[in-house]
Motif scaffolding. Structure first.
Motif, PDB file in Angstrom:
ATOM      1  N   THR B  42       5.925   5.139  -4.883  1.00  0.00           N
ATOM      2  CA  THR B  42       4.723   5.787  -4.352  1.00  0.00           C
ATOM      3  C   THR B  42       4.414   7.064  -5.117  1.00  0.00           C
ATOM      4  O   THR B  42       3.257   7.330  -5.457  1.00  0.00           O
ATOM      5  N   GLU B  82      -0.186   3.671   0.232  1.00  0.00           N
ATOM      6  CA  GLU B  82       0.753   2.923   1.079  1.00  0.00           C
ATOM      7  C   GLU B  82       0.389   3.232   2.538  1.00  0.00           C
ATOM      8  O   GLU B  82       0.041   4.357   2.855  1.00  0.00           O
ATOM      9  N   ASP B 158      -0.674   0.410  -3.721  1.00  0.00           N
ATOM     10  CA  ASP B 158       0.699   0.658  -3.277  1.00  0.00           C
ATOM     11  C   ASP B 158       1.058  -0.362  -2.195  1.00  0.00           C
ATOM     12  O   ASP B 158       0.516  -0.322  -1.098  1.00  0.00           O
ATOM     13  N   GLU B 159       1.934  -1.266  -2.492  1.00  0.00           N
ATOM     14  CA  GLU B 159       2.325  -2.367  -1.613  1.00  0.00           C
ATOM     15  C   GLU B 159       1.106  -3.064  -1.014  1.00  0.00           C
ATOM     16  O   GLU B 159       0.879  -3.012   0.180  1.00  0.00           O
TER      17      GLU B 159
END
Ligand SMILES: Nc1ncnc2c1ncn2[C@@H]1O[C@H](COP(=O)(O)OP(=O)(O)OP(=O)(O)O)[C@@H](O)[C@H]1O
Ligand SMILES: [Mg+2]
Lengths: 399, 246
Positions: B42, B82, B158-159
């Motif tokens: 991150t 995220e 992010d993810e």
């Protein structure tokens, strides 16, 4: 069972108490008590005040009574605190008392109380005199031989009321107006702070920071949004206050004094300006707090701290303080706090007299608001302020 | 033009989150940062998307230093944090409108962005409801749609599929792949899901404790091992041994 409750409580306490910033909040009552004690001392009425009275006719019994009470009898009606005219009808006496004051403050309050005390004392004094002169037989007739009627002048406004009634009116007014203003200002700070903190918690702020938006535009939009909300809620406050004032202040003591406000009222207009300035000042403080707080709990700690400067003028005016009777650093402090002016001017609803502080109020309120927003712009632009807060600041990327 | 990430360092107080990360991500491809929790994924992505300033290092795209010229870089990048939330009382459609307004240079582009956004989000009539009624996965889809619809040169996700069900995850993976391909965009994703990375990414970097242990195509990294998990475990162990020796 007990173990589970203990576990629940432990979790809560640890979660809250482990953040050192929370302890700042604990010191708050201390600061508030200290402020309140100081303000009470500053605003306490003086233990003795000079009372100058002009008496329309010479009556040695009354004059010597006044002398015995420490009253100064002046030879000129103007510049006296009170003008006393009297008429007698056999043993009954009617006093017409005109009380003059320039301002609503603790000195005049002390004078009005002293005058009432002395005149009521004369009732008893005169009763005793009559008892000695004409005997107990006429006791019923002479139980209340003196009649008072009052007029109060505040500058050019005349009320057919005992000045103590006026003080009672202002005391309620001065409790209601500042308390609600206090709530309004704190509410505005909170709203502005959450406007940013919620974005920080939800990570939408990170999204904004990555978008093709200027840092200044993000800040400006927050400022404008919170100002719009401030102005909206100020309007509700205003309408409420006008309803309250026109309903209550015109009717107290059973005497109708006419509506307190009219539409093209200069005092009302200036009040609206000062009210808006106080609320935008509060919301700019809130914006600063929002930028410095990564979560709502920390924002609340900071909000607790800013209640103190807003509380100081509130308590000062509730305690009956007046700007013309304070001096030194405390006066400077009061003059530096924008809510002072919005509260101070509510007194003019009754006195119908502008003290002139409002000009300073507009200048100071706007200057401080701009200064706070300038600091906020430095923070959002990632400028490292050489202080503790720089640690919080490092997460904003500069341009 | 590829994205060059050079020698990034970032610490939070005494924690060093990223220690000298460098890699190159090619146009039209998906680059995946793979690593365990707390590895520094991150942090790296925040630096690339100009949200966080690194202590040192640089990121170049189209000969522009993203870190020093952040403002112009933001014109062509989109970032999905995220677990990014949404504005609770705005509808999904209003979110897309907002992003389209921010990125579009003219009316036609604005309309095209919105249309694409609605298609990518695939939320049906829900798109017109306040997002406080959305599930986690629906919010995620909205965010990805918001980012991809503006056709950024660089998309940082992010993810991206965290919290999304299998059906939609497959869908979104295909979308991301197609997006990179069609627009010759650079997509950088993070994940700790080896399986996902294998399906989604063209190139990967394995990151642990702020250090990039290995960079290459899936094939290269896999080598003789049967799956990425095995590679990862070996690398992580090796890394730890390195440290104990030092
Ligand atoms: N705001 C912060 N303050 C202090 N330390 C932080 C902060 N954010 C991250 N860290 C630390 O930096 C390191 C890297 O964190 P980062 O969030 O980049 O990891 P990640 O790879 O994204 O992990 P995950 O898979 O769990 O999302 C961790 O050790 C973390 O504890
Ligand atoms: Mg992460």
């Amino acid at each position: 069972m007990k173990r589970k409750i203990t576990a629940l409580i432990k979790k809560d306490l640890l979660d809250v108490l482990r953040d050192p910033k929370v302890y700042i909040g604990f010191l708050l009552p201390l600061a508030i008590f200290a402020a309140f004690g100081f303000i009470s001392a500053v605003t306490a009425p003086p233990s003795s005040v000079p009372l100058n009275v002009y008496v329309s006719k010479n009556w040695s019994l009354f004059n010597s009574y006044l002398y015995s009470q420490g009253v100064t009898i002046t030879s000129q009606p103007y510049n006296s605190d009170a003008i006393i005219k009297f008429y007698n009808n056999s043993n009954f006496i009617t006093f017409n008392v005109t009380f003059n004051m320039k301002d609503i403050n603790q000195i005049y309050y002390a004078k009005a109380e002293a005058l009432n005390y002395i005149l009521n004392g004369f009732q008893a004094y005169y009763r005793n005199y009559l008892l000695e002169k004409i005997g107990v037989a006429n006791f019923k007739v002479i139980s209340n031989p003196v009649n008072y009627s009052f007029i109060t002048n505040i500058n050019n406004v005349t009320y057919s009321l005992n000045p103590l009634y006026i003080f009672e009116m202002t005391q309620i007014e001065e409790f209601v107006a500042p308390t609600i203003l206090f709530a309004l200002c704190i509410g505005m700070s909170e709203m502005a702070a959450t406007l940013i903190t919620v974005e920080q918690e939800e990570k939408t702020f990170e999204m904004l920071l990555s978008m093709p938006l200027k840092r200044y535009d993000i800040l400006t939009s927050k400022i404008i949004s919170s100002f719009v909300i401030s102005i909206l809620s100020s309007m509700f406050y205003l309408v409420g206050l006008i309803i309250f004032s026109n309903e209550y202040l015109t009717l107290l003591g059973g005497v109708k004094t006419g509506p307190v406000f009219s539409v093209n009222d200069l005092i009302l207009l200036i009040f609206i300006v000062l009210l808006i300035i106080s609320t935008i000042f509060s919301s700019s403080l809130g914006i600063l707090i929002g930028l410095l707080s990564k979560d709502l709990r920390i924002a609340n700690v900071y909000l607790g701290i800013i209640t103190v400067p807003i509380l100081i003028p509130t308590l000062f005016f509730i305690a009956g303080g007046s700007l013309s009777y304070v001096s030194g650093p405390f006066k400077v402090l009061l003059l530096l706090l924008p809510p002072t002016y919005a509260i101070e001017i509510t007194r003019a609803f009754i006195t119908r007299y502008l003290t002139g502080y409002w000009i300073l109020g507009i200048v100071i309120g706007l200057a401080e608001t701009f200064f706070i927003l300038y600091i906020a712009s430095l923070i959002i632009n990632g400028v490292n302020l050489k202080s503790k807060i720089s640690k919080e600041v490092q997460n904003y990327q500069g341009r | 033009m590829p994205l060059y990430v050079k020698e990034l360092f970032k610490s939070y107080g005494s924690t060093v989150a990223v220690r000298g990360i460098s890699f190159t991500a090619e146009e039209g491809k998906v680059f995946g940062l793979l690593g365990p929790n707390g590895a520094g994924k991150t942090t790296t992505l925040k630096i690339i998307s100009t949200v966080l300033r690194p202590d040192s290092g640089s990121v170049f795209l189209n000969a522009v230093d993203i870190i020093r010229m952040a403002e112009s870089a933001r014109e062509f990048l989109a970032y999905v944090p995220e677990d990014a939330g949404t504005y609770r009382n705005l509808t999904g459609y209003e979110h897309l409108e907002f992003a389209a307004t921010v990125y579009a240079r003219n009316r036609d582009e604005y309309k095209a962005f919105l249309e694409d956004g609605i298609r990518i989000a695939d939320l049906g009539d829900k798109i017109y409801e306040k997002t406080k009624s959305y599930s986690k996965g629906m919010k995620r889809r909205l965010q990805i749609a918001r980012a991809l619809m503006v056709k950024p040169k660089l998309a940082v996700l992010d993810e991206p599929t965290a919290g999304i069900d299998v059906f939609h995850a497959i869908n979104i993976r295909n979308l991301i792949k197609k997006f990179a391909n069609k627009n010759s965009s650079i997509v950088i994703v993070s994940s700790h899901n080896m399986f996902e990375v294998e399906k989604l990414c063209d190139e990967i970097g394995i990151i642990n404790e702020g250090v990039l242990l290995r960079v290459g195509s899936i094939k290269e990294i896999k080598g003789d091992n049967s799956d990425l998990e095995e590679v990862f475990m070996k690398l992580a162990k090796g890394d730890q041994m390195d440290k104990s020796i030092r």
